[in-house]
Design a protein around this motif. Sequence first.
Motif, PDB file in Angstrom:
ATOM      1  N   ILE A 151       0.846  -1.172   0.000  1.00 58.96           N
ATOM      2  CA  ILE A 151       0.000   0.000   0.000  1.00 58.96           C
ATOM      3  C   ILE A 151       0.890   1.233   0.000  1.00 58.96           C
ATOM      4  N   ASP A 152       0.372   2.331  -0.517  1.00 57.78           N
ATOM      5  CA  ASP A 152       1.131   3.573  -0.532  1.00 57.78           C
ATOM      6  C   ASP A 152       0.256   4.720  -0.015  1.00 57.78           C
ATOM      7  N   ILE A 153       0.911   5.842   0.245  1.00 55.82           N
ATOM      8  CA  ILE A 153       0.188   7.024   0.683  1.00 55.82           C
ATOM      9  C   ILE A 153       0.991   8.252   0.292  1.00 55.82           C
ATOM     10  N   ARG A 154       0.310   9.297  -0.106  1.00 54.01           N
ATOM     11  CA  ARG A 154       0.978  10.551  -0.430  1.00 54.01           C
ATOM     12  C   ARG A 154       0.806  11.500   0.745  1.00 54.01           C
ATOM     13  N   SER A 155       1.632  12.522   0.758  1.00 56.68           N
ATOM     14  CA  SER A 155       1.705  13.380   1.945  1.00 56.68           C
ATOM     15  C   SER A 155       0.488  14.269   2.115  1.00 56.68           C
ATOM     16  N   ASN A 156      -0.385  14.323   1.120  1.00 63.69           N
ATOM     17  CA  ASN A 156      -1.604  15.127   1.278  1.00 63.69           C
ATOM     18  C   ASN A 156      -2.711  14.333   1.986  1.00 63.69           C
ATOM     19  N   MET A 157      -2.361  13.104   2.419  1.00 65.11           N
ATOM     20  CA  MET A 157      -3.310  12.264   3.143  1.00 65.11           C
ATOM     21  C   MET A 157      -2.674  11.861   4.467  1.00 65.11           C
ATOM     22  N   ASP A 158      -3.513  11.512   5.464  1.00 70.80           N
ATOM     23  CA  ASP A 158      -2.957  10.982   6.699  1.00 70.80           C
ATOM     24  C   ASP A 158      -3.403   9.543   6.955  1.00 70.80           C
ATOM     25  N   LYS A 159      -4.277   9.041   6.085  1.00 70.93           N
ATOM     26  CA  LYS A 159      -4.740   7.668   6.274  1.00 70.93           C
ATOM     27  C   LYS A 159      -5.188   7.116   4.929  1.00 70.93           C
ATOM     28  N   VAL A 207      -5.488  -3.849   5.362  1.00 70.25           N
ATOM     29  CA  VAL A 207      -4.343  -3.016   5.736  1.00 70.25           C
ATOM     30  C   VAL A 207      -4.727  -1.544   5.732  1.00 70.25           C
ATOM     31  N   THR A 208      -4.111  -0.818   6.654  1.00 67.17           N
ATOM     32  CA  THR A 208      -4.301   0.625   6.744  1.00 67.17           C
ATOM     33  C   THR A 208      -2.937   1.251   6.964  1.00 67.17           C
ATOM     34  N   VAL A 209      -2.645   2.321   6.250  1.00 61.51           N
ATOM     35  CA  VAL A 209      -1.410   3.057   6.482  1.00 61.51           C
ATOM     36  C   VAL A 209      -1.778   4.419   7.067  1.00 61.51           C
ATOM     37  N   LEU A 210      -1.061   4.786   8.117  1.00 61.90           N
ATOM     38  CA  LEU A 210      -1.245   6.072   8.766  1.00 61.90           C
ATOM     39  C   LEU A 210       0.028   6.888   8.629  1.00 61.90           C
ATOM     40  N   LEU A 211      -0.122   8.154   8.332  1.00 63.68           N
ATOM     41  CA  LEU A 211       1.025   9.036   8.141  1.00 63.68           C
ATOM     42  C   LEU A 211       0.906  10.226   9.076  1.00 63.68           C
ATOM     43  N   ASN A 212       1.915  10.445   9.868  1.00 64.68           N
ATOM     44  CA  ASN A 212       1.978  11.613  10.750  1.00 64.68           C
ATOM     45  C   ASN A 212       3.194  12.433  10.337  1.00 64.68           C
ATOM     46  N   LYS A 213       2.946  13.476   9.552  1.00 62.81           N
ATOM     47  CA  LYS A 213       4.057  14.266   9.011  1.00 62.81           C
ATOM     48  C   LYS A 213       4.714  15.123  10.087  1.00 62.81           C
ATOM     49  N   THR A 214       3.978  15.427  11.125  1.00 63.26           N
ATOM     50  CA  THR A 214       4.522  16.284  12.183  1.00 63.26           C
ATOM     51  C   THR A 214       5.717  15.623  12.857  1.00 63.26           C
ATOM     52  N   VAL A 215       5.575  14.320  13.119  1.00 62.64           N
ATOM     53  CA  VAL A 215       6.663  13.598  13.779  1.00 62.64           C
ATOM     54  C   VAL A 215       7.380  12.662  12.830  1.00 62.64           C
ATOM     55  N   LYS A 216       7.074  12.763  11.558  1.00 64.58           N
ATOM     56  CA  LYS A 216       7.704  11.935  10.517  1.00 64.58           C
ATOM     57  C   LYS A 216       7.595  10.458  10.871  1.00 64.58           C
ATOM     58  N   HIS A 217       6.364  10.015  11.015  1.00 61.08           N
ATOM     59  CA  HIS A 217       6.096   8.641  11.417  1.00 61.08           C
ATOM     60  C   HIS A 217       5.047   8.022  10.514  1.00 61.08           C
ATOM     61  N   LEU A 218       5.302   6.756  10.198  1.00 60.12           N
ATOM     62  CA  LEU A 218       4.433   5.992   9.306  1.00 60.12           C
ATOM     63  C   LEU A 218       4.103   4.680  10.005  1.00 60.12           C
ATOM     64  N   SER A 219       2.875   4.218   9.881  1.00 61.11           N
ATOM     65  CA  SER A 219       2.553   2.915  10.452  1.00 61.11           C
ATOM     66  C   SER A 219       1.703   2.099   9.480  1.00 61.11           C
ATOM     67  N   LEU A 220       1.829   0.792   9.627  1.00 57.99           N
ATOM     68  CA  LEU A 220       1.041  -0.156   8.839  1.00 57.99           C
ATOM     69  C   LEU A 220       0.243  -0.994   9.814  1.00 57.99           C
ATOM     70  N   GLN A 221      -1.061  -0.986   9.655  1.00 62.18           N
ATOM     71  CA  GLN A 221      -1.917  -1.798  10.489  1.00 62.18           C
ATOM     72  C   GLN A 221      -2.487  -2.930   9.657  1.00 62.18           C
ATOM     73  N   ILE A 222      -2.365  -4.148  10.167  1.00 62.42           N
ATOM     74  CA  ILE A 222      -2.907  -5.322   9.499  1.00 62.42           C
ATOM     75  C   ILE A 222      -4.000  -5.886  10.397  1.00 62.42           C
TER      76      ILE A 222
END
Lengths: 113, 113
Positions: free
Chosen positions: A48-56, A62-77
């Motif tokens: 899965i991928d995500i661009r920076s204009n999204m946070d989820k 699967v779900t990808v979460l993006l937190n640009k403030t702390v530069k953190h990415l997570s993958l939930q299965i």
Amino acid sequence: GESVGLHLPTLSVQEGDNSIINCAYSNSASDYFIWYKQESGKGPQFIIDIRSNMDKRQGQRVTVLLNKTVKHLSLQIAATQPGDSAVYFCAETGGTGFQKLVFGTGTRLLVSP
Amino acid sequence: SQTIHQWPATLVQPVGSPLSLECTVEGTSNPNLYWYRQAAGRGLQLLFYSVGIGQISSEVPQNLSASRPQDRQFILSSKKLLLSDSGFYLCAWSPPWVNTEAFFGQGTRLTVV
């Protein structure tokens, strides 16, 4: 990057549990992020991928979460299955012009029946 | 559709012998091409990448070299292998002009003895 020499951290879960795999990235200019799954002896496969204009972003289980403030990415299965056992890598790229894909430290996911 | 072929799948070579691993991509033009190395149980290390014929960028100083004699052909070479060159070598491609995911070959497991 610099983490390639380290042994992979391992996440062990029971079948049916939800798994969360985390990744920290370093380049503030990165605007595109990818999760890969690598099974033993094979090349990494896109999950899965995500661009920076999204946070989820959600896919199938699967779900990808993006937190640009702390530069953190997570993958939930969700409802992890034995077939999900593999090494998972995050990767980042972005900015202007050609930017190579930079991989983070992988995480080994072990799913017990 | 695009496909990537990488061969051989496994290779056992004596120390001091030469190396040539080949990767070809079909179904696309002017791809970005990559060589990665992965030590057992560790992350992906970018070795070389190329954005066009004859153009090679090296990421780390080492005993290896890369060449791109044709648009969709990427070759990893060594004149004299070292024990430390053992590992899992992965070729990958990504579309030109856009920052997006890379697609991986199935890898070559190289053992230097």
